[in-house]
Design an enzyme around this catalytic site. Sequence first.
Site, short mmCIF file in Angstrom:
data_model
loop_
_atom_site.label_atom_id
_atom_site.label_comp_id
_atom_site.label_asym_id
_atom_site.label_seq_id
_atom_site.Cartn_x
_atom_site.Cartn_y
_atom_site.Cartn_z
N LYS A 116 0.83 -1.21 0.00
CA LYS A 116 0.00 0.00 0.00
C LYS A 116 0.87 1.27 0.00
O LYS A 116 0.64 2.19 -0.78
CB LYS A 116 -0.95 -0.01 1.22
CG LYS A 116 -1.88 -1.21 1.21
CD LYS A 116 -2.82 -1.21 2.38
CE LYS A 116 -2.17 -1.46 3.72
NZ LYS A 116 -1.60 -2.79 3.90
N GLU B 124 3.51 -34.69 15.09
CA GLU B 124 3.62 -34.31 13.67
C GLU B 124 3.09 -35.42 12.75
O GLU B 124 2.43 -35.15 11.76
CB GLU B 124 5.07 -33.96 13.30
CG GLU B 124 5.67 -32.78 14.08
CD GLU B 124 4.84 -31.51 14.01
OE1 GLU B 124 4.11 -31.31 13.02
OE2 GLU B 124 4.89 -30.72 14.98
N ASP C 114 -1.80 -24.93 17.59
CA ASP C 114 -2.87 -25.58 16.82
C ASP C 114 -4.23 -25.23 17.42
O ASP C 114 -5.18 -24.92 16.70
CB ASP C 114 -2.73 -27.11 16.88
CG ASP C 114 -1.43 -27.58 16.26
OD1 ASP C 114 -0.90 -26.86 15.41
OD2 ASP C 114 -0.95 -28.67 16.64
#
Length: 595
Positions: A212, A428, A503
């Site tokens: 911007k 994981e 998470d």
Amino acid sequence: MNEKKDNKNKKEKQKYALIAICLILVVGISVFALTLVNKNNNDEEKNMAYTDLIKEINEQTVEKLEMTVGSTSVKVKIKGEEEKTAIVPSTQAFIELVQEKVQEGNEIELIQKPKNIFLTIPSTFLSLLPTLMMLALLILIINMQGLGDKGKVYDGVENKSKVRFKDIAGLDEEKKELEEIVDFLKEPKRFYNMGAKIPKGILLYGKPGTGKTLIAKAIAGEAGVPFISMSGSEFIEMFAGLGASRVRKLFEKARKLAPCIVFIDEIDAIGSRRTSNSGAESENNQTLNQLLVEMDGFEDNETIIVLAATNRPEMLDKALLRPGRFDRQITIAPPDVRGREEILKIHSAEKKFASNVSLKSIAEDTAGYTGAELANILNESAIIATINGHEAIEQEDIEEAVKKVTVGVQKKTRVISDKEKKLTAYHEAGHAIVGKFLETSDPLKEISIIPRGIAGGYTMYKSNEDKFYKSKTELEERLVGLLGGRAAEKLALNDISTGARNDIQVATQIAKEMVTSYGMSERLGPISLEENENLAMFGESIEDVIGVEVKTLIDTAYKKAQEILKANMDKLEIVANLLLQKETITAEEFDEIFE
Ligand code: ATP
């Protein structure tokens, strides 16, 4: 963005240097003055009383008297003794007395010295010290508040910003739309003669780093007019009541420099909805009112275009968006794959790349990244290549830079216990396996249990598709994927850990937005419940319903993640063990396990 940061840092440094110099001066001069005063005080140990002095004069033992004009202290030398100091009640009367004694035959040498201005400095300084300190403080406050010269003008000697439209990649439509503004700034008369009204204000909406500021500078650069910029948060700083006066000052400057561009970054800091008249809000209101007054007051011959940027358009006061103010709004979206490739090209101009580097493939791997992040990735990759001792930037340097920018720096030396490693491996593996069974999940790229940034490990996905909208199914599946890590910990180790914090945060935020922003809750339907006013329509119980709906989404997702993993416990074991053995596994190695 970097330029802005540099300027800010420079200003901060100057401010602290000024404070340090003031402090050093005040302390230094005080110590000097006190030493001199002390010295005089020590001298006073050798003082003699006035009555003793008169006695000595009468006894004709005084050899010499030394006085300074205007001072009541007299240095007295008595025969065979050290010089002493006496204080006389009246200088004039004492001199007359001595002169009388001399006339009577007393052998006294009377010396009258002119005033020594240096000796008066310490006491004068000490008496002025409080005033000086107050003055210094006042100057400091004025300086920090920027009552002086505010609004940076990037007009150098040539009065020009160096950025051009060609320095901005992508955003072709936006550039086209802004070209007429450039024409107008170049030849305002042509437009006025035709009776055309050109917008006074243009609002640029977009995430931080989408360019911007760059666009505003490029308009100034193309039109060859000065660029004055200020950030919304700079209007409202430590001390209240100055925002409005700063707005006035900024526009005074703009009027002098017109035709010109005024750029207000983070306009939401002052332009958020006007509310009650209390404290900080009233300050905010005054600043916003002043801005509106200034914009309404532009004369036809004052060619000033105000560009403002925000990433929270929903916060803005409606009055800002009325005709004659910021009546034009342009959304600056993160670049699509073609835009990303172009941005990477622009920022790779001065860098050396190995022949194996494909900017296209990097662009494909970085969906959702802003221009600023891409520029940062290329810069990081140049640093990594240098550290790795490569002749030129290689593909692996760039991939490492992408990971560094996304997940953080690899922490190879961090000591991790075997228990923690095992936990991370299951966590994981859980994400990756759950992801494999979700239709809308992005394809896997890599799983690792090497800590990076604050994460203990990571699962990376290939995101080669730019999506502007997400469906309910996609969001629900995203929740399942996010909770796959926690579900795996619980199932494999029958315990849960703090490793799932991020998470859980992301999942909760998504679930909340699904209910309150996207109207995806069955019970509440398509109603926007983001704002307090809307919530108020339904009474307090609506908040309980929102809570229940968010919880249902999370619970359902967690259950689904557990189901997927329960059906694939053998794979979870294999993937986790492979991770413990190799630390990082690729998508190909992962897929082999399932074949
Ligand atoms: P903020 O809201 O944080 O002020 P912004 O949207 O104003 O961010 P800029 O400061 O204009 O973002 O962009 C930061 C940097 O990112 C630019 O200086 C430039 O290097 C790079 N950049 C962003 N978008 C583009 C683009 N489209 N083309 C080339 N470079 C870009």
